[in-house]
Motif scaffolding. Structure first.
Motif, PDB file in Angstrom:
ATOM      1  N   UNK A 114       0.817  -1.207   0.000  1.00 56.43           N
ATOM      2  CA  UNK A 114       0.000   0.000   0.000  1.00 56.43           C
ATOM      3  C   UNK A 114       0.849   1.254   0.000  1.00 56.43           C
ATOM      4  N   UNK A 115       0.459   2.212  -0.811  1.00 53.48           N
ATOM      5  CA  UNK A 115       1.139   3.496  -0.850  1.00 53.48           C
ATOM      6  C   UNK A 115       0.083   4.572  -1.021  1.00 53.48           C
ATOM      7  N   UNK A 116       0.290   5.692  -0.344  1.00 46.46           N
ATOM      8  CA  UNK A 116      -0.610   6.829  -0.471  1.00 46.46           C
ATOM      9  C   UNK A 116       0.251   8.070  -0.642  1.00 46.46           C
ATOM     10  N   UNK A 117       0.193   8.705  -1.797  1.00 47.89           N
ATOM     11  CA  UNK A 117       1.015   9.878  -2.080  1.00 47.89           C
ATOM     12  C   UNK A 117       0.419  11.153  -1.479  1.00 47.89           C
ATOM     13  N   UNK A 118      -0.870  11.170  -1.157  1.00 42.20           N
ATOM     14  CA  UNK A 118      -1.493  12.378  -0.613  1.00 42.20           C
ATOM     15  C   UNK A 118      -0.769  12.949   0.612  1.00 42.20           C
ATOM     16  N   UNK A 119      -0.403  12.135   1.605  1.00 44.54           N
ATOM     17  CA  UNK A 119       0.303  12.717   2.750  1.00 44.54           C
ATOM     18  C   UNK A 119       1.652  13.333   2.379  1.00 44.54           C
ATOM     19  N   UNK A 120       2.316  12.784   1.377  1.00 44.36           N
ATOM     20  CA  UNK A 120       3.608  13.314   0.932  1.00 44.36           C
ATOM     21  C   UNK A 120       3.407  14.686   0.299  1.00 44.36           C
ATOM     22  N   UNK A 121       2.480  14.773  -0.639  1.00 39.74           N
ATOM     23  CA  UNK A 121       2.207  16.049  -1.292  1.00 39.74           C
ATOM     24  C   UNK A 121       1.665  17.071  -0.292  1.00 39.74           C
ATOM     25  N   UNK A 155       7.848   4.119  -6.421  1.00 39.49           N
ATOM     26  CA  UNK A 155       7.536   3.387  -7.651  1.00 39.49           C
ATOM     27  C   UNK A 155       6.394   4.078  -8.392  1.00 39.49           C
ATOM     28  N   UNK A 156       5.813   5.108  -7.777  1.00 38.84           N
ATOM     29  CA  UNK A 156       4.770   5.887  -8.424  1.00 38.84           C
ATOM     30  C   UNK A 156       3.410   5.228  -8.466  1.00 38.84           C
ATOM     31  N   UNK A 157       3.307   4.031  -7.913  1.00 36.42           N
ATOM     32  CA  UNK A 157       2.071   3.257  -8.029  1.00 36.42           C
ATOM     33  C   UNK A 157       1.094   3.682  -6.935  1.00 36.42           C
ATOM     34  N   UNK A 158       0.506   4.827  -7.151  1.00 35.31           N
ATOM     35  CA  UNK A 158      -0.512   5.381  -6.267  1.00 35.31           C
ATOM     36  C   UNK A 158      -1.093   6.588  -6.976  1.00 35.31           C
ATOM     37  N   UNK A 159      -2.289   6.949  -6.646  1.00 37.89           N
ATOM     38  CA  UNK A 159      -2.887   8.127  -7.279  1.00 37.89           C
ATOM     39  C   UNK A 159      -3.163   9.179  -6.224  1.00 37.89           C
ATOM     40  N   UNK A 160      -2.893  10.405  -6.563  1.00 41.78           N
ATOM     41  CA  UNK A 160      -3.202  11.532  -5.690  1.00 41.78           C
ATOM     42  C   UNK A 160      -4.681  11.871  -5.828  1.00 41.78           C
ATOM     43  N   UNK A 206       8.893  -1.463  -9.427  1.00 46.54           N
ATOM     44  CA  UNK A 206       8.173  -1.608 -10.691  1.00 46.54           C
ATOM     45  C   UNK A 206       7.411  -0.329 -11.002  1.00 46.54           C
ATOM     46  N   UNK A 207       8.036   0.573 -11.676  1.00 45.87           N
ATOM     47  CA  UNK A 207       7.544   1.932 -11.874  1.00 45.87           C
ATOM     48  C   UNK A 207       6.303   2.005 -12.751  1.00 45.87           C
ATOM     49  N   UNK A 208       5.481   3.003 -12.430  1.00 47.20           N
ATOM     50  CA  UNK A 208       4.278   3.263 -13.220  1.00 47.20           C
ATOM     51  C   UNK A 208       4.223   4.739 -13.588  1.00 47.20           C
ATOM     52  N   UNK A 209       4.023   5.004 -14.861  1.00 48.58           N
ATOM     53  CA  UNK A 209       3.971   6.376 -15.376  1.00 48.58           C
ATOM     54  C   UNK A 209       2.559   6.914 -15.504  1.00 48.58           C
ATOM     55  N   UNK A 210       1.576   6.071 -15.412  1.00 44.43           N
ATOM     56  CA  UNK A 210       0.224   6.448 -15.815  1.00 44.43           C
ATOM     57  C   UNK A 210      -0.605   7.133 -14.728  1.00 44.43           C
ATOM     58  N   UNK A 211      -0.007   7.549 -13.651  1.00 49.20           N
ATOM     59  CA  UNK A 211      -0.750   8.248 -12.598  1.00 49.20           C
ATOM     60  C   UNK A 211      -0.607   9.756 -12.791  1.00 49.20           C
TER      61      UNK A 211
END
Length: 135
Positions: free
Chosen positions: A44-51, A69-74, A98-103
Motif C-alpha cells: 500500500x502506498x498513499x502519495x497524498x500525505x507526501x504532497x 515506484x509511483x504506483x498510487x494516485x493523488x 516496478x515503476x508506473x507512469x500512468x498516474x
C-alpha cells in the motif's frame, strides 16, 4: 541506497527525511538505516500525505525529492492544491521499479522534467545528482 542518500542530504543540508507507505513518518536521520532495514512492504502506498507535507512546508527555495515506484494516485483535491502552489516545479521524483507512469501526479512532474526513471544503482546515483543540481 535511499538510506545513504537520506543521510548524505541530512549531513550536507540538514534535510528532513520522511518515509511513507500509507502514512507519512518523519524519521530521525540517525535511525534511517535501521528503519529502512526493518520496514516491510505491504503493497500500500498513499502519495497524498507526501504532497500535503510539501504543501505544509511550502518553502519555494526547497527542493523536494520523492523516491517511489509511483504506483498510487493523488486525490483530486490534493493534486489541485499542489498544482496551485507552484511547488510542483521544485519537486523531483526518482521512479524505481516496478515503476508506473500512468498516474496523474507522476505525469504532472514529468511535464516539468522532474522525473528520473532508474533501473540500476548507477542510474539512481545519477538521478540523485541531477535532482540536486538545483540546490
Amino acid at each position: 541506497i535511499a538510506a545513504g542518500l537520506a543521510l548524505a542530504l541530512y549531513r550536507k543540508l540538514q534535510a528532513d527525511v520522511y518515509l511513507f507507505d500509507t502514512e507519512l513518518e518523519k524519521v530521525n536521520p540517525s535511525k534511517v538505516v535501521e528503519v529502512l532495514l526493518t520496514i516491510s512492504a505491504d503493497g500500500g502506498t498513499d502519495i497524498d500525505p507526501v504532497l500535503s507535507e510539501i504543501l505544509r512546508i511550502g518553502k519555494a527555495e526547497y527542493v523536494y525529492i520523492i523516491i517511489s515506484d509511483g504506483i498510487t494516485e493523488a486525490s483530486e483535491e490534493v493534486l489541485n492544491k499542489f498544482i496551485e502552489s507552484n511547488l510542483v516545479a521544485r519537486t523531483e521524483l526518482i521512479l524505481v521499479p516496478p515503476a508506473a507512469w500512468n498516474y496523474r501526479w507522476v505525469q504532472l512532474l514529468k511535464q516539468y522534467n522532474n522525473v528520473y526513471h532508474v533501473f540500476s544503482v548507477a542510474e539512481f546515483e545519477l538521478a540523485t545528482k541531477r535532482a540536486l543540481e538545483s540546490l
